[in-house]
Design an enzyme around this catalytic site. Structure first.
Site, PDB file in Angstrom:
ATOM      1  N   PRO A  68     -36.401   3.717 -73.206  1.00  0.00           N
ATOM      2  CA  PRO A  68     -37.859   3.589 -73.034  1.00  0.00           C
ATOM      3  C   PRO A  68     -38.223   2.866 -71.750  1.00  0.00           C
ATOM      4  O   PRO A  68     -37.729   1.768 -71.469  1.00  0.00           O
ATOM      5  CB  PRO A  68     -38.278   2.797 -74.277  1.00  0.00           C
ATOM      6  N   CYS A  69     -39.096   3.510 -70.960  1.00  0.00           N
ATOM      7  CA  CYS A  69     -39.333   3.042 -69.594  1.00  0.00           C
ATOM      8  C   CYS A  69     -40.597   2.208 -69.442  1.00  0.00           C
ATOM      9  O   CYS A  69     -40.817   1.616 -68.384  1.00  0.00           O
ATOM     10  CB  CYS A  69     -39.417   4.237 -68.642  1.00  0.00           C
ATOM     11  N   GLN A  70     -41.449   2.137 -70.461  1.00  0.00           N
ATOM     12  CA  GLN A  70     -42.721   1.423 -70.304  1.00  0.00           C
ATOM     13  C   GLN A  70     -42.554  -0.023 -69.838  1.00  0.00           C
ATOM     14  O   GLN A  70     -43.346  -0.506 -69.031  1.00  0.00           O
ATOM     15  CB  GLN A  70     -43.528   1.457 -71.603  1.00  0.00           C
ATOM     16  N   PHE A  78     -40.682  -1.263 -67.717  1.00  0.00           N
ATOM     17  CA  PHE A  78     -40.336  -1.377 -66.301  1.00  0.00           C
ATOM     18  C   PHE A  78     -41.215  -0.525 -65.403  1.00  0.00           C
ATOM     19  O   PHE A  78     -41.063  -0.527 -64.189  1.00  0.00           O
ATOM     20  CB  PHE A  78     -38.875  -0.981 -66.090  1.00  0.00           C
TER      21      PHE A  78
END
Length: 226
Positions: free
Chosen positions: A84-86, A88
């Protein structure tokens, strides 16, 4: 005939977008781990024979993942995952490793350290690279570069990472993503050279003197649709 395809463990699988690229390259997804039920239903519809573990990865043991994949430690070719990239993302709050989702990076590392694939690939937003002056990258390197003991042997992962823009490889979308690649066979991974460029701004040829192709457009991709 024995199936000779190289086996992949897919984490944070979503609807299988990252998996699809590997399948088209000749790999086999042995198991997918995904928490979102809608994504899992999509996977089941499109890949009815795929082993799917629908659960929060922090609650899933590596032992179960290997059992479902019919693999033992050292047998998987690659562990892949779009963590999950949220936490960063440059568009988000940039909480990073202080965000519970950011700590899922450590769950990815836990599965790798316990399953010992030949290599692993993490795909994420480029904001991970500079979050708190590289704290996320350092956490990843520390997790993987520390020696791992298994059956009286020591294993260690060599890490390479780079930001790639999908437009540079013929995709009709400018999308920069960070790829972190590690292997336990002590090889330096060589990232691919771009094949496409904005010819109005870039040099006409790559470092090998080969002519770049122009960036693909949306019209190139879907212009023939009614």
């Amino acid at each position: 005939m024995k199936n000779s395809k190289l086996k992949i463990i897919s984490l944070f699988s979503g609807v299988g977008g990252l998996d699809l690229g590997y399948e088209k390259s000749g790999f086999e997804i042995s198991v997918a781990v995904e928490e979102d039920s809608s994504c899992c239903n999509t996977l089941r519809l499109n890949r009815p024979n795929l082993k799917i573990i629908e659960d929060d990865i922090s609650k899933v043991s590596t032992k179960l993942i290997l059992e479902e994949a019919n693999l033992k430690p050292l047998q998987a070719a690659i562990v892949i995952g779009g963590v999950p990239c949220q936490p960063f993302s440059l568009a988000g709050d940039r909480m990073g490793m202080d965000d519970p989702r950011g700590k899922l990076l450590l769950e990815f590392a836990r599965v790798v350290r316990e399953s010992l694939p030949k290599c692993f690939v993490i795909e994420n937003v480029k904001g991970m690279l500079n979050w708190q002056k590289g704290k996320a990258i350092e956490a990843i390197k520390n997790e993987f570069e520390n020696p791992i003991g298994y059956q009286n042997k020591k294993y260690q992962y060599k890490i390479n990472y780079q930001v790639l823009n999908s437009a540079d490889f013929g995709v009709p979308q400018k999308r920069e993503r960070l790829f972190i690649i590690g292997n336990r066979i002590n090889k330096d991974f060589i990232f691919p050279e771009p094949t496409h460029a904005d010819l109005e701004r870039e040099n006409q040829k790559d470092i090998f003197g080969k002519q770049y192709k122009p960036y693909a457009t949306v019209e190139d991709a879907i212009g023939d649709l009614p």
